[in-house]
Design an enzyme around this catalytic site. Structure first.
Site, PDB file in Angstrom:
ATOM      1  N   ARG A 234       1.065  -1.381  -0.111  1.00  0.00           N
ATOM      2  CA  ARG A 234      -0.221  -0.081   0.152  1.00  0.00           C
ATOM      3  C   ARG A 234       0.957   1.092   0.330  1.00  0.00           C
ATOM      4  NH1 ARG A 234      -3.739  -2.377  -1.294  1.00  0.00           N
ATOM      5  NH2 ARG A 234      -5.624  -2.787  -0.556  1.00  0.00           N
ATOM      6  N   HIS A 282      -0.852   0.765 -10.069  1.00  0.00           N
ATOM      7  CA  HIS A 282      -2.015  -0.445  -8.692  1.00  0.00           C
ATOM      8  C   HIS A 282      -2.658  -1.318  -9.555  1.00  0.00           C
ATOM      9  CE1 HIS A 282      -3.793   0.030  -4.111  1.00  0.00           C
ATOM     10  NE2 HIS A 282      -3.911  -1.993  -5.008  1.00  0.00           N
TER      11      HIS A 282
HETATM   12  P1  NDP Z   1      -1.910 -11.151   5.234  1.00  0.00           P
HETATM   13  O1  NDP Z   1      -2.614 -10.346   6.019  1.00  0.00           O
HETATM   14  O2  NDP Z   1      -1.693 -12.334   4.583  1.00  0.00           O
HETATM   15  O3  NDP Z   1      -0.737 -10.722   5.599  1.00  0.00           O
HETATM   16  C1  NDP Z   1      -0.417  -9.823   6.196  1.00  0.00           C
HETATM   17  C2  NDP Z   1       1.769  -9.486   6.567  1.00  0.00           C
HETATM   18  O4  NDP Z   1       2.147  -8.307   7.223  1.00  0.00           O
HETATM   19  C3  NDP Z   1       1.388 -10.676   7.741  1.00  0.00           C
HETATM   20  O5  NDP Z   1       2.590 -11.624   8.073  1.00  0.00           O
HETATM   21  C4  NDP Z   1       1.039 -10.210   9.214  1.00  0.00           C
HETATM   22  O6  NDP Z   1       1.903 -10.372   9.943  1.00  0.00           O
HETATM   23  C5  NDP Z   1       2.225  -8.397   8.503  1.00  0.00           C
HETATM   24  N1  NDP Z   1       1.625  -8.089   8.916  1.00  0.00           N
HETATM   25  C6  NDP Z   1       0.758  -6.386   9.316  1.00  0.00           C
HETATM   26  N2  NDP Z   1       1.697  -5.796  10.101  1.00  0.00           N
HETATM   27  C7  NDP Z   1       2.531  -5.841  10.370  1.00  0.00           C
HETATM   28  C8  NDP Z   1       3.386  -4.856  11.485  1.00  0.00           C
HETATM   29  N3  NDP Z   1       3.149  -3.819  11.677  1.00  0.00           N
HETATM   30  N4  NDP Z   1       4.916  -5.496  11.753  1.00  0.00           N
HETATM   31  C9  NDP Z   1       4.975  -6.467  10.878  1.00  0.00           C
HETATM   32  N5  NDP Z   1       4.216  -7.080  10.193  1.00  0.00           N
HETATM   33  C10 NDP Z   1       3.676  -7.038  10.034  1.00  0.00           C
HETATM   34  O7  NDP Z   1      -2.051 -10.056   3.337  1.00  0.00           O
HETATM   35  P2  NDP Z   1      -1.627 -10.329   2.306  1.00  0.00           P
HETATM   36  O8  NDP Z   1      -0.779 -10.996   2.182  1.00  0.00           O
HETATM   37  O9  NDP Z   1      -3.068 -11.235   1.491  1.00  0.00           O
HETATM   38  O10 NDP Z   1      -1.855  -8.989   1.234  1.00  0.00           O
HETATM   39  C11 NDP Z   1      -0.959  -8.385   2.405  1.00  0.00           C
HETATM   40  C12 NDP Z   1      -1.557  -6.694   1.674  1.00  0.00           C
HETATM   41  O11 NDP Z   1      -1.282  -6.946  -0.005  1.00  0.00           O
HETATM   42  C13 NDP Z   1      -3.096  -6.613   1.421  1.00  0.00           C
HETATM   43  O12 NDP Z   1      -3.052  -5.877   2.307  1.00  0.00           O
HETATM   44  C14 NDP Z   1      -3.523  -5.093   0.747  1.00  0.00           C
HETATM   45  O13 NDP Z   1      -3.061  -4.189   0.947  1.00  0.00           O
HETATM   46  C15 NDP Z   1      -1.579  -5.578  -0.497  1.00  0.00           C
HETATM   47  N6  NDP Z   1      -2.492  -5.404  -2.187  1.00  0.00           N
HETATM   48  C16 NDP Z   1      -1.741  -5.286  -2.360  1.00  0.00           C
HETATM   49  C17 NDP Z   1      -2.239  -5.335  -4.398  1.00  0.00           C
HETATM   50  C18 NDP Z   1      -1.615  -4.629  -5.079  1.00  0.00           C
HETATM   51  O14 NDP Z   1      -2.465  -4.964  -6.833  1.00  0.00           O
HETATM   52  N7  NDP Z   1      -0.989  -3.674  -5.611  1.00  0.00           N
HETATM   53  C19 NDP Z   1      -4.004  -6.449  -4.679  1.00  0.00           C
HETATM   54  C20 NDP Z   1      -3.422  -7.211  -2.978  1.00  0.00           C
HETATM   55  C21 NDP Z   1      -3.221  -6.966  -1.869  1.00  0.00           C
HETATM   56  P3  NDP Z   1       1.966 -11.714  10.672  1.00  0.00           P
HETATM   57  O15 NDP Z   1       1.522 -12.937   9.894  1.00  0.00           O
HETATM   58  O16 NDP Z   1       2.829 -11.832  12.246  1.00  0.00           O
HETATM   59  O17 NDP Z   1       0.039 -11.428  11.088  1.00  0.00           O
END
Ligand code: NDP
Length: 319
Positions: A234, A282
Protein backbone atom coordinates in the site's frame (compact mmCIF):
# COMPACT_ATOMS: atom_id res chain seq x y z
CA UNK A 1 -38.10 -22.00 3.09
CA UNK A 2 -37.39 -18.27 3.63
CA UNK A 3 -36.16 -16.37 0.55
CA UNK A 4 -32.39 -16.05 0.30
CA UNK A 5 -31.06 -12.63 1.20
CA UNK A 6 -29.99 -10.48 -1.75
CA UNK A 7 -26.32 -9.43 -2.06
CA UNK A 8 -25.39 -5.77 -2.43
CA UNK A 9 -22.48 -5.09 -4.78
CA UNK A 10 -20.79 -1.71 -4.30
CA UNK A 11 -17.52 -1.96 -6.21
CA UNK A 12 -15.70 0.78 -7.99
CA UNK A 13 -14.29 -1.62 -10.59
CA UNK A 14 -15.23 -1.02 -14.23
CA UNK A 15 -19.01 -1.67 -14.17
CA UNK A 16 -18.95 -3.89 -17.30
CA UNK A 17 -16.39 -6.12 -15.59
CA UNK A 18 -18.72 -6.35 -12.59
CA UNK A 19 -21.70 -7.11 -14.83
CA UNK A 20 -19.76 -9.92 -16.56
CA UNK A 21 -18.62 -11.37 -13.23
CA UNK A 22 -22.18 -11.44 -11.94
CA UNK A 23 -23.40 -13.77 -14.68
CA UNK A 24 -24.18 -17.05 -12.92
CA UNK A 25 -22.95 -15.79 -9.52
CA UNK A 26 -25.10 -15.98 -6.38
CA UNK A 27 -27.55 -18.61 -7.63
CA UNK A 28 -31.05 -18.01 -6.30
CA UNK A 29 -30.27 -14.56 -4.89
CA UNK A 30 -31.10 -11.13 -6.13
CA UNK A 31 -27.98 -9.09 -6.82
CA UNK A 32 -28.22 -5.37 -6.21
CA UNK A 33 -25.38 -3.80 -8.16
CA UNK A 34 -25.34 -0.22 -6.92
CA UNK A 35 -23.57 0.87 -10.11
CA UNK A 36 -26.93 0.27 -11.82
CA UNK A 37 -28.97 3.52 -11.70
CA UNK A 38 -32.11 1.39 -11.32
CA UNK A 39 -31.15 0.90 -7.64
CA UNK A 40 -30.66 4.59 -6.88
CA UNK A 41 -32.45 5.43 -3.65
CA UNK A 42 -33.61 1.82 -3.15
CA UNK A 43 -34.38 0.70 0.41
CA UNK A 44 -31.57 -1.69 1.38
CA UNK A 45 -32.83 -2.58 4.84
CA UNK A 46 -33.22 -6.28 5.63
CA UNK A 47 -30.29 -7.27 3.40
CA UNK A 48 -27.62 -9.52 4.94
CA UNK A 49 -24.57 -9.18 2.69
CA UNK A 50 -22.56 -6.47 0.92
CA UNK A 51 -19.42 -6.70 -1.21
CA UNK A 52 -17.60 -3.37 -1.04
CA UNK A 53 -14.59 -1.50 -2.41
CA UNK A 54 -14.27 2.24 -1.87
CA UNK A 55 -18.00 2.33 -1.24
CA UNK A 56 -20.47 5.18 -1.23
CA UNK A 57 -20.34 7.00 2.15
CA UNK A 58 -24.02 6.37 2.85
CA UNK A 59 -23.97 2.62 2.15
CA UNK A 60 -24.19 1.44 5.75
CA UNK A 61 -26.92 3.87 6.71
CA UNK A 62 -28.91 2.66 3.71
CA UNK A 63 -28.20 -1.02 4.60
CA UNK A 64 -28.49 -1.15 8.40
CA UNK A 65 -29.09 -4.92 8.75
CA UNK A 66 -25.93 -6.38 7.17
CA UNK A 67 -24.68 -9.59 8.79
CA UNK A 68 -21.38 -9.92 6.87
CA UNK A 69 -19.34 -7.38 4.88
CA UNK A 70 -16.98 -8.64 2.17
CA UNK A 71 -13.99 -6.63 0.97
CA UNK A 72 -13.60 -6.55 -2.80
CA UNK A 73 -9.84 -6.77 -2.39
CA UNK A 74 -7.21 -8.44 -0.23
CA UNK A 75 -6.54 -5.17 1.60
CA UNK A 76 -9.16 -3.71 3.93
CA UNK A 77 -7.76 -0.27 4.81
CA UNK A 78 -10.40 1.27 2.52
CA UNK A 79 -13.20 -0.66 4.27
CA UNK A 80 -12.11 -0.05 7.85
CA UNK A 81 -12.27 3.69 7.26
CA UNK A 82 -15.80 3.67 5.79
CA UNK A 83 -18.21 5.75 7.85
CA UNK A 84 -20.72 3.68 9.81
CA UNK A 85 -19.07 0.29 9.17
CA UNK A 86 -21.23 -2.06 11.30
CA UNK A 87 -19.72 -4.30 13.95
CA UNK A 88 -20.24 -7.50 11.93
CA UNK A 89 -17.70 -10.00 10.52
CA UNK A 90 -15.52 -8.49 7.78
CA UNK A 91 -14.11 -10.99 5.26
CA UNK A 92 -11.24 -10.10 2.94
CA UNK A 93 -10.55 -11.53 -0.51
CA UNK A 94 -8.03 -14.33 -0.67
CA UNK A 95 -7.72 -16.11 -3.97
CA UNK A 96 -5.22 -18.21 -5.89
CA UNK A 97 -5.33 -16.02 -9.01
CA UNK A 98 -4.75 -12.80 -7.06
CA UNK A 99 -1.87 -14.36 -5.15
CA UNK A 100 -0.31 -15.66 -8.35
CA UNK A 101 -0.55 -12.24 -10.00
CA UNK A 102 1.22 -10.56 -7.10
CA UNK A 103 4.03 -13.12 -7.17
CA UNK A 104 4.40 -12.57 -10.93
CA UNK A 105 4.78 -8.85 -10.31
CA UNK A 106 7.29 -9.31 -7.50
CA UNK A 107 9.41 -11.88 -9.35
CA UNK A 108 9.30 -9.80 -12.55
CA UNK A 109 10.51 -6.68 -10.75
CA UNK A 110 13.26 -8.50 -8.89
CA UNK A 111 14.44 -9.91 -12.23
CA UNK A 112 14.23 -6.50 -13.96
CA UNK A 113 16.56 -5.03 -11.34
CA UNK A 114 18.80 -8.10 -11.17
CA UNK A 115 19.24 -8.15 -14.94
CA UNK A 116 19.81 -4.36 -15.09
CA UNK A 117 17.02 -4.10 -17.61
CA UNK A 118 16.82 -0.29 -17.66
CA UNK A 119 20.55 0.01 -18.32
CA UNK A 120 20.29 -2.40 -21.25
CA UNK A 121 17.19 -0.63 -22.59
CA UNK A 122 19.10 2.67 -22.58
CA UNK A 123 22.02 1.07 -24.36
CA UNK A 124 19.72 -0.56 -26.92
CA UNK A 125 18.09 2.82 -27.66
CA UNK A 126 21.53 4.29 -28.26
CA UNK A 127 22.55 1.18 -30.27
CA UNK A 128 25.39 0.51 -27.85
CA UNK A 129 26.57 -3.12 -27.75
CA UNK A 130 28.05 -3.45 -24.27
CA UNK A 131 27.78 -6.01 -21.52
CA UNK A 132 27.56 -5.23 -17.81
CA UNK A 133 28.90 -7.31 -14.97
CA UNK A 134 26.01 -9.64 -14.12
CA UNK A 135 25.55 -11.23 -10.69
CA UNK A 136 23.25 -14.25 -10.46
CA UNK A 137 20.10 -14.36 -8.36
CA UNK A 138 21.81 -16.43 -5.68
CA UNK A 139 24.05 -13.45 -4.91
CA UNK A 140 21.04 -11.26 -4.05
CA UNK A 141 19.04 -11.49 -0.83
CA UNK A 142 15.43 -10.44 -1.24
CA UNK A 143 13.90 -9.39 2.09
CA UNK A 144 10.11 -9.52 2.12
CA UNK A 145 8.25 -7.39 4.67
CA UNK A 146 4.87 -9.05 5.25
CA UNK A 147 4.73 -12.84 5.34
CA UNK A 148 1.02 -13.33 4.81
CA UNK A 149 -0.69 -15.02 1.91
CA UNK A 150 1.08 -12.83 -0.66
CA UNK A 151 4.49 -12.59 1.02
CA UNK A 152 4.84 -16.34 1.50
CA UNK A 153 3.88 -17.12 -2.09
CA UNK A 154 6.29 -14.50 -3.43
CA UNK A 155 9.09 -15.95 -1.31
CA UNK A 156 8.41 -19.43 -2.68
CA UNK A 157 8.55 -18.23 -6.27
CA UNK A 158 11.60 -16.00 -5.76
CA UNK A 159 13.31 -19.10 -4.37
CA UNK A 160 12.53 -20.99 -7.57
CA UNK A 161 14.34 -18.24 -9.50
CA UNK A 162 17.37 -18.75 -7.26
CA UNK A 163 17.17 -15.64 -5.06
CA UNK A 164 18.11 -15.96 -1.42
CA UNK A 165 15.05 -14.94 0.58
CA UNK A 166 14.40 -13.75 4.11
CA UNK A 167 11.23 -12.36 5.64
CA UNK A 168 9.85 -10.16 8.39
CA UNK A 169 6.38 -10.09 9.92
CA UNK A 170 4.57 -9.16 13.13
CA UNK A 171 4.54 -12.69 14.53
CA UNK A 172 7.37 -15.16 13.91
CA UNK A 173 6.83 -17.49 10.94
CA UNK A 174 8.30 -20.91 10.15
CA UNK A 175 9.00 -21.20 6.42
CA UNK A 176 11.14 -24.06 5.13
CA UNK A 177 14.58 -22.87 4.03
CA UNK A 178 13.83 -19.20 4.77
CA UNK A 179 15.28 -17.20 7.62
CA UNK A 180 12.46 -15.24 9.22
CA UNK A 181 12.41 -12.27 11.56
CA UNK A 182 9.65 -10.68 13.59
CA UNK A 183 8.84 -7.40 15.31
CA UNK A 184 11.93 -5.80 16.82
CA UNK A 185 14.31 -7.92 14.70
CA UNK A 186 13.70 -5.50 11.83
CA UNK A 187 17.21 -4.01 11.86
CA UNK A 188 18.90 -7.42 11.57
CA UNK A 189 16.57 -8.27 8.69
CA UNK A 190 17.30 -4.96 6.91
CA UNK A 191 21.07 -5.33 7.31
CA UNK A 192 20.88 -8.56 5.24
CA UNK A 193 18.51 -7.29 2.56
CA UNK A 194 19.57 -6.24 -0.97
CA UNK A 195 16.10 -6.02 -2.53
CA UNK A 196 13.42 -4.90 -0.07
CA UNK A 197 9.92 -6.08 -1.05
CA UNK A 198 6.91 -4.52 0.70
CA UNK A 199 3.81 -6.73 0.98
CA UNK A 200 2.34 -5.22 4.12
CA UNK A 201 -1.23 -4.13 4.78
CA UNK A 202 -1.78 -0.46 5.60
CA UNK A 203 -2.42 -0.12 9.33
CA UNK A 204 -1.59 2.40 12.04
CA UNK A 205 1.65 0.48 12.61
CA UNK A 206 2.75 0.22 8.99
CA UNK A 207 1.87 3.76 7.86
CA UNK A 208 5.08 5.40 6.61
CA UNK A 209 7.21 2.39 7.58
CA UNK A 210 9.23 2.52 4.32
CA UNK A 211 11.17 5.67 5.11
CA UNK A 212 14.68 7.13 5.11
CA UNK A 213 15.67 5.33 8.31
CA UNK A 214 14.69 1.93 6.91
CA UNK A 215 16.42 2.57 3.56
CA UNK A 216 19.62 3.63 5.34
CA UNK A 217 19.73 0.28 7.19
CA UNK A 218 19.61 -1.92 4.09
CA UNK A 219 22.72 -3.92 3.22
CA UNK A 220 25.39 -1.97 1.40
CA UNK A 221 27.70 -4.04 -0.76
CA UNK A 222 25.37 -6.09 -2.91
CA UNK A 223 27.05 -7.06 -6.19
CA UNK A 224 24.66 -4.65 -7.93
CA UNK A 225 25.68 -1.72 -5.73
CA UNK A 226 22.92 0.07 -3.86
CA UNK A 227 19.79 -1.70 -2.58
CA UNK A 228 16.44 -1.68 -4.37
CA UNK A 229 12.94 -0.99 -2.97
CA UNK A 230 9.90 -2.79 -4.43
CA UNK A 231 6.43 -2.04 -3.01
CA UNK A 232 3.28 -3.96 -3.96
CA UNK A 233 1.47 -3.44 -0.63
CA UNK A 234 0.00 0.00 0.00
CA UNK A 235 1.22 3.50 -0.85
CA UNK A 236 0.43 4.79 2.64
CA UNK A 237 3.22 2.56 3.95
CA UNK A 238 5.85 4.49 2.02
CA UNK A 239 7.25 8.01 2.42
CA UNK A 240 7.68 9.09 -1.18
CA UNK A 241 9.83 12.12 -0.38
CA UNK A 242 12.25 9.71 1.33
CA UNK A 243 12.23 7.29 -1.61
CA UNK A 244 12.99 10.14 -3.99
CA UNK A 245 15.80 11.47 -1.81
CA UNK A 246 17.25 7.97 -1.37
CA UNK A 247 17.22 7.39 -5.13
CA UNK A 248 18.80 10.76 -5.81
CA UNK A 249 21.53 10.31 -3.21
CA UNK A 250 22.28 6.70 -4.16
CA UNK A 251 21.05 5.21 -0.87
CA UNK A 252 18.68 3.29 -3.16
CA UNK A 253 19.82 2.11 -6.57
CA UNK A 254 16.32 1.56 -7.95
CA UNK A 255 12.66 1.09 -7.13
CA UNK A 256 9.50 -0.57 -8.40
CA UNK A 257 6.31 1.04 -7.15
CA UNK A 258 2.81 -0.24 -7.81
CA UNK A 259 1.17 1.79 -5.05
CA UNK A 260 1.39 5.45 -4.06
CA UNK A 261 0.46 7.84 -1.28
CA UNK A 262 -1.98 9.50 -3.72
CA UNK A 263 -3.51 7.47 -6.53
CA UNK A 264 -3.54 8.02 -9.42
CA UNK A 265 0.09 9.18 -9.31
CA UNK A 266 0.27 12.86 -10.31
CA UNK A 267 1.31 13.45 -13.92
CA UNK A 268 4.17 15.64 -12.72
CA UNK A 269 5.56 13.08 -10.26
CA UNK A 270 9.32 12.67 -10.76
CA UNK A 271 8.94 8.88 -10.44
CA UNK A 272 7.57 8.61 -13.99
CA UNK A 273 10.81 9.82 -15.51
CA UNK A 274 13.45 8.24 -13.32
CA UNK A 275 15.57 5.76 -15.23
CA UNK A 276 15.87 3.35 -12.33
CA UNK A 277 12.21 3.39 -11.26
CA UNK A 278 9.41 1.17 -12.56
CA UNK A 279 5.91 2.60 -12.04
CA UNK A 280 2.73 0.52 -12.39
CA UNK A 281 -0.79 1.86 -11.65
CA UNK A 282 -1.86 -0.32 -8.69
CA UNK A 283 -2.29 -3.37 -10.89
CA UNK A 284 0.18 -5.81 -9.33
CA UNK A 285 -2.68 -8.09 -8.33
CA UNK A 286 -6.07 -6.81 -9.43
CA UNK A 287 -9.11 -8.70 -8.17
CA UNK A 288 -10.75 -10.93 -10.74
CA UNK A 289 -14.43 -10.24 -10.23
CA UNK A 290 -15.57 -13.76 -11.17
CA UNK A 291 -13.17 -15.22 -8.59
CA UNK A 292 -14.29 -12.60 -6.07
CA UNK A 293 -17.98 -13.46 -6.43
CA UNK A 294 -17.30 -17.18 -6.26
CA UNK A 295 -15.31 -16.64 -3.02
CA UNK A 296 -18.16 -14.52 -1.57
CA UNK A 297 -20.73 -17.15 -2.53
CA UNK A 298 -18.68 -19.89 -0.83
CA UNK A 299 -18.39 -17.83 2.33
CA UNK A 300 -22.13 -17.08 2.38
CA UNK A 301 -22.80 -20.84 2.04
CA UNK A 302 -20.49 -21.50 4.99
CA UNK A 303 -22.12 -18.75 7.05
CA UNK A 304 -25.63 -20.03 6.39
CA UNK A 305 -24.57 -23.62 7.17
CA UNK A 306 -23.18 -22.55 10.54
CA UNK A 307 -19.52 -23.05 9.51
CA UNK A 308 -16.94 -20.42 10.50
CA UNK A 309 -16.21 -17.72 7.94
CA UNK A 310 -12.69 -17.78 6.49
CA UNK A 311 -10.23 -14.89 5.95
CA UNK A 312 -11.78 -12.81 8.71
CA UNK A 313 -10.21 -9.43 9.37
CA UNK A 314 -8.86 -8.67 12.83
CA UNK A 315 -10.28 -5.16 13.25
CA UNK A 316 -7.96 -4.32 16.13
CA UNK A 317 -4.82 -5.23 14.16
CA UNK A 318 -6.27 -3.51 11.08
CA UNK A 319 -5.80 -6.37 8.58
P1 NDP B 1 -2.04 -10.97 5.00
O1 NDP B 1 -2.97 -10.41 6.00
O2 NDP B 1 -2.16 -12.41 4.63
O3 NDP B 1 -0.53 -10.73 5.48
C1 NDP B 1 -0.09 -9.53 6.02
C2 NDP B 1 1.32 -9.72 6.53
O4 NDP B 1 1.81 -8.47 7.01
C3 NDP B 1 1.40 -10.71 7.71
O5 NDP B 1 2.56 -11.49 7.62
C4 NDP B 1 1.49 -9.78 8.91
O6 NDP B 1 2.15 -10.31 10.05
C5 NDP B 1 2.31 -8.65 8.33
N1 NDP B 1 2.12 -7.45 9.13
C6 NDP B 1 1.01 -6.72 9.35
N2 NDP B 1 1.24 -5.70 10.18
C7 NDP B 1 2.55 -5.78 10.52
C8 NDP B 1 3.39 -5.03 11.35
N3 NDP B 1 2.93 -3.97 12.02
N4 NDP B 1 4.67 -5.41 11.46
C9 NDP B 1 5.14 -6.50 10.81
N5 NDP B 1 4.40 -7.27 9.98
C10 NDP B 1 3.11 -6.91 9.84
O7 NDP B 1 -2.16 -10.05 3.72
P2 NDP B 1 -1.84 -10.44 2.19
O8 NDP B 1 -0.52 -11.07 2.12
O9 NDP B 1 -2.99 -11.13 1.59
O10 NDP B 1 -1.82 -8.97 1.53
C11 NDP B 1 -0.90 -7.98 1.96
C12 NDP B 1 -1.31 -6.62 1.41
O11 NDP B 1 -1.05 -6.53 0.03
C13 NDP B 1 -2.81 -6.30 1.51
O12 NDP B 1 -3.17 -5.89 2.80
C14 NDP B 1 -2.97 -5.21 0.49
O13 NDP B 1 -2.82 -3.95 1.11
C15 NDP B 1 -1.82 -5.45 -0.49
N6 NDP B 1 -2.33 -5.80 -1.83
C16 NDP B 1 -1.93 -5.06 -2.90
C17 NDP B 1 -2.39 -5.37 -4.17
C18 NDP B 1 -1.92 -4.63 -5.38
O14 NDP B 1 -2.47 -4.84 -6.46
N7 NDP B 1 -0.91 -3.80 -5.27
C19 NDP B 1 -3.34 -6.48 -4.38
C20 NDP B 1 -3.64 -7.22 -3.19
C21 NDP B 1 -3.16 -6.87 -1.97
P3 NDP B 1 1.57 -11.61 10.79
O15 NDP B 1 1.84 -12.75 9.84
O16 NDP B 1 2.39 -11.71 12.02
O17 NDP B 1 0.11 -11.37 11.00
Amino acid sequence: MPAKSPVIIDLKFIPQEVEDGLKGAFAGREVINLADPAHKGRDLSGIDYAVVWKSAPDLFSRAPDLKVVFSGGAGVDHVLTLPGLPDVPLVRFVDRSLTTRMSEWVVMNCLLHLRQHRAYEARAKARVWEDLSQPEAAEITVGVMGLGVLGQDAIRKLGVMGFKTIGWSRSKKEIDGVQTFAGDELDVFLARTDFLVGLLPLTDETRGIFNAVVFSKLRRGSPLGAPVFINGGRGGSQVEADILAALQSGVLGGASLDVFEQEPLARDSPFWDMGNVYVTPHVAASSDVKALFSHVEQQIDRFESGLPLQHLVDRKAGY
